[in-house]
Design a protein around this motif. Structure first.
Motif, PDB file in Angstrom:
ATOM      1  N   PRO A 198     -37.369  17.539   9.563  1.00 18.29           N
ATOM      2  CA  PRO A 198     -36.629  16.423   9.926  1.00 18.29           C
ATOM      3  C   PRO A 198     -36.163  15.614   8.677  1.00 18.29           C
ATOM      4  N   THR A 199     -35.095  15.160   8.548  1.00 12.26           N
ATOM      5  CA  THR A 199     -34.931  14.523   7.154  1.00 12.26           C
ATOM      6  C   THR A 199     -34.063  13.317   7.507  1.00 12.26           C
ATOM      7  N   SER A 200     -33.507  12.546   6.627  1.00 16.89           N
ATOM      8  CA  SER A 200     -32.617  11.327   6.882  1.00 16.89           C
ATOM      9  C   SER A 200     -31.245  11.691   7.523  1.00 16.89           C
ATOM     10  N   GLU A 201     -30.913  12.970   7.208  1.00 11.81           N
ATOM     11  CA  GLU A 201     -29.712  13.449   7.963  1.00 11.81           C
ATOM     12  C   GLU A 201     -30.028  14.327   9.175  1.00 11.81           C
ATOM     13  N   ALA A 202     -30.918  14.712   9.565  1.00 12.73           N
ATOM     14  CA  ALA A 202     -31.528  15.686  10.721  1.00 12.73           C
ATOM     15  C   ALA A 202     -32.484  15.167  11.249  1.00 12.73           C
ATOM     16  N   THR A 203     -32.468  15.030  12.803  1.00  9.34           N
ATOM     17  CA  THR A 203     -33.587  14.647  13.340  1.00  9.34           C
ATOM     18  C   THR A 203     -34.506  15.911  13.617  1.00  9.34           C
ATOM     19  N   ALA A 204     -33.628  17.183  14.005  1.00 10.44           N
ATOM     20  CA  ALA A 204     -34.297  18.410  14.138  1.00 10.44           C
ATOM     21  C   ALA A 204     -33.973  19.555  13.249  1.00 10.44           C
ATOM     22  N   VAL A 205     -34.890  20.338  12.914  1.00  9.92           N
ATOM     23  CA  VAL A 205     -34.352  21.495  12.022  1.00  9.92           C
ATOM     24  C   VAL A 205     -35.092  22.662  12.800  1.00  9.92           C
ATOM     25  N   GLU A 206     -34.310  23.765  13.117  1.00  9.52           N
ATOM     26  CA  GLU A 206     -34.802  24.845  13.746  1.00  9.52           C
ATOM     27  C   GLU A 206     -34.243  26.248  13.555  1.00  9.52           C
ATOM     28  N   TRP A 207     -34.968  27.443  13.465  1.00 10.82           N
ATOM     29  CA  TRP A 207     -34.379  28.561  13.359  1.00 10.82           C
ATOM     30  C   TRP A 207     -34.162  29.256  14.585  1.00 10.82           C
ATOM     31  N   ILE A 208     -32.868  29.377  14.891  1.00  8.31           N
ATOM     32  CA  ILE A 208     -32.515  30.067  16.026  1.00  8.31           C
ATOM     33  C   ILE A 208     -31.940  31.553  16.182  1.00  8.31           C
ATOM     34  N   LYS A 209     -32.174  32.211  17.266  1.00  4.66           N
ATOM     35  CA  LYS A 209     -31.593  33.633  17.297  1.00  4.66           C
ATOM     36  C   LYS A 209     -29.961  33.501  17.336  1.00  4.66           C
ATOM     37  N   PRO A 210     -29.486  34.484  16.939  1.00  2.00           N
ATOM     38  CA  PRO A 210     -27.938  34.691  17.039  1.00  2.00           C
ATOM     39  C   PRO A 210     -27.441  34.617  18.360  1.00  2.00           C
ATOM     40  N   GLU A 211     -28.041  35.030  19.231  1.00  2.00           N
ATOM     41  CA  GLU A 211     -27.571  35.070  20.902  1.00  2.00           C
ATOM     42  C   GLU A 211     -27.614  33.681  21.227  1.00  2.00           C
ATOM     43  N   GLU A 212     -28.451  32.623  20.634  1.00  2.00           N
ATOM     44  CA  GLU A 212     -28.369  31.286  20.988  1.00  2.00           C
ATOM     45  C   GLU A 212     -27.473  30.242  20.467  1.00  2.00           C
ATOM     46  N   ILE A 213     -26.800  30.837  19.531  1.00  2.00           N
ATOM     47  CA  ILE A 213     -25.850  30.011  18.829  1.00  2.00           C
ATOM     48  C   ILE A 213     -24.749  29.425  19.641  1.00  2.00           C
ATOM     49  N   GLU A 214     -24.134  30.364  20.395  1.00  2.00           N
ATOM     50  CA  GLU A 214     -22.890  29.780  21.116  1.00  2.00           C
ATOM     51  C   GLU A 214     -23.395  28.713  22.277  1.00  2.00           C
ATOM     52  N   LYS A 215     -24.622  28.874  22.775  1.00  2.00           N
ATOM     53  CA  LYS A 215     -25.087  28.209  23.925  1.00  2.00           C
ATOM     54  C   LYS A 215     -25.408  26.608  23.024  1.00  2.00           C
ATOM     55  N   GLN A 216     -25.821  26.646  21.866  1.00  2.00           N
ATOM     56  CA  GLN A 216     -26.452  25.498  21.339  1.00  2.00           C
ATOM     57  C   GLN A 216     -25.449  24.575  20.587  1.00  2.00           C
ATOM     58  N   MET A 217     -24.355  25.278  20.129  1.00  2.00           N
ATOM     59  CA  MET A 217     -23.468  24.748  19.076  1.00  2.00           C
ATOM     60  C   MET A 217     -21.958  24.749  19.874  1.00  2.00           C
ATOM     61  N   GLY A 218     -21.143  23.798  19.264  1.00  2.00           N
ATOM     62  CA  GLY A 218     -19.841  23.652  19.492  1.00  2.00           C
ATOM     63  C   GLY A 218     -19.194  24.897  18.779  1.00  2.00           C
ATOM     64  N   GLU A 219     -17.747  25.157  19.445  1.00  2.00           N
ATOM     65  CA  GLU A 219     -17.240  26.368  18.851  1.00  2.00           C
ATOM     66  C   GLU A 219     -17.058  26.443  17.283  1.00  2.00           C
ATOM     67  N   VAL A 220     -16.504  25.189  16.805  1.00  2.00           N
ATOM     68  CA  VAL A 220     -16.017  25.382  15.275  1.00  2.00           C
ATOM     69  C   VAL A 220     -17.383  25.392  14.318  1.00  2.00           C
ATOM     70  N   TYR A 221     -18.577  25.012  14.898  1.00  2.00           N
ATOM     71  CA  TYR A 221     -19.529  25.493  14.098  1.00  2.00           C
ATOM     72  C   TYR A 221     -20.397  26.713  14.340  1.00  2.00           C
ATOM     73  N   ALA A 222     -20.379  26.997  15.471  1.00  2.00           N
ATOM     74  CA  ALA A 222     -20.981  28.409  15.914  1.00  2.00           C
ATOM     75  C   ALA A 222     -20.163  29.336  15.396  1.00  2.00           C
ATOM     76  N   VAL A 223     -18.953  29.456  15.130  1.00  2.00           N
ATOM     77  CA  VAL A 223     -18.012  30.518  14.687  1.00  2.00           C
ATOM     78  C   VAL A 223     -18.605  30.727  12.872  1.00  2.00           C
ATOM     79  N   ARG A 224     -19.070  29.515  12.449  1.00  2.00           N
ATOM     80  CA  ARG A 224     -19.394  29.729  10.853  1.00  2.00           C
ATOM     81  C   ARG A 224     -20.666  30.493  10.896  1.00  2.00           C
ATOM     82  N   LEU A 225     -21.484  30.213  11.643  1.00  2.00           N
ATOM     83  CA  LEU A 225     -22.659  31.035  11.618  1.00  2.00           C
ATOM     84  C   LEU A 225     -22.292  32.520  12.067  1.00  2.00           C
ATOM     85  N   LEU A 226     -21.877  32.735  13.040  1.00  2.00           N
ATOM     86  CA  LEU A 226     -21.560  34.069  13.627  1.00  2.00           C
ATOM     87  C   LEU A 226     -20.495  34.933  12.655  1.00  2.00           C
TER      88      LEU A 226
END
Length: 156
Positions: A103-131
């Motif tokens: 965690p940093t001054s800008e992030a309360t948590a930092v994680e490594w997630i599986k691609p199939e978890e991206i759409e469940k965990q993130m809003g569309e405009v950010y999920a699409v950037r990773l996908l």
């Protein structure tokens, strides 16, 4: 040639900001995400590009500042414009080279997630950037309204 967004006699200067983000992918396929301290959203690490740095330098700096992870930039995977706020985001696929996520001054948590978890965990405009970073047909060019994608295409 100068292009203006003004309809009157006086030219106006378009006001845009440029941000960069890292789609950081480990060898096991997991992707680096942060939970932003300011709004609680899960997003790829990134931020505003400084005037004196290249986009690649900016993404390396932002990922390190927000996650504690050093990265090597591989390629541009997408260009995204928030039409409501005038923010143009450049997203680069990166690979981690060293460091420990924290965690940093800008992030309360930092994680490594599986691609199939991206759409469940993130809003569309950010999920699409990773996908998009996983798609070999890069770079993608998309616009959005801050919540939903409004147009998209692959660049030649």
């Amino acid at each position: 040639m100068y292009m203006s967004n003004s309809t009157g006699d006086k030219p106006s200067t378009p006001l845009h900001s440029v941000s960069v983000a890292g789609a950081v992918i480990r060898e096991d396929g997991r992707m680096l995400v942060i939970k932003r301290r300011d709004n609680g959203n899960w997003e790829p690490p990134g931020g505003v590009l400084e005037l004196n740095e290249t986009p690649q330098e900016g993404v390396v700096r932002e990922v390190l500042e927000e996650t504690g992870i050093h990265v090597e930039v591989e390629q541009l995977t997408g260009v995204y414009k928030n039409m409501a706020r005038g923010i143009v985001a450049l997203v680069f696929r990166c690979k981690p080279s060293s460091g420990e996520e924290r965690p940093t001054s800008e992030a309360t948590a930092v994680e490594w997630i599986k691609p199939e978890e991206i759409e469940k965990q993130m809003g569309e405009v950010y999920a699409v950037r990773l996908l998009d970073a996983l798609d070999p047909n890069n770079p993608h060019v998309r616009t959005h309204d801050g919540k939903k994608i409004t147009s998209s295409k692959h660049s030649p």
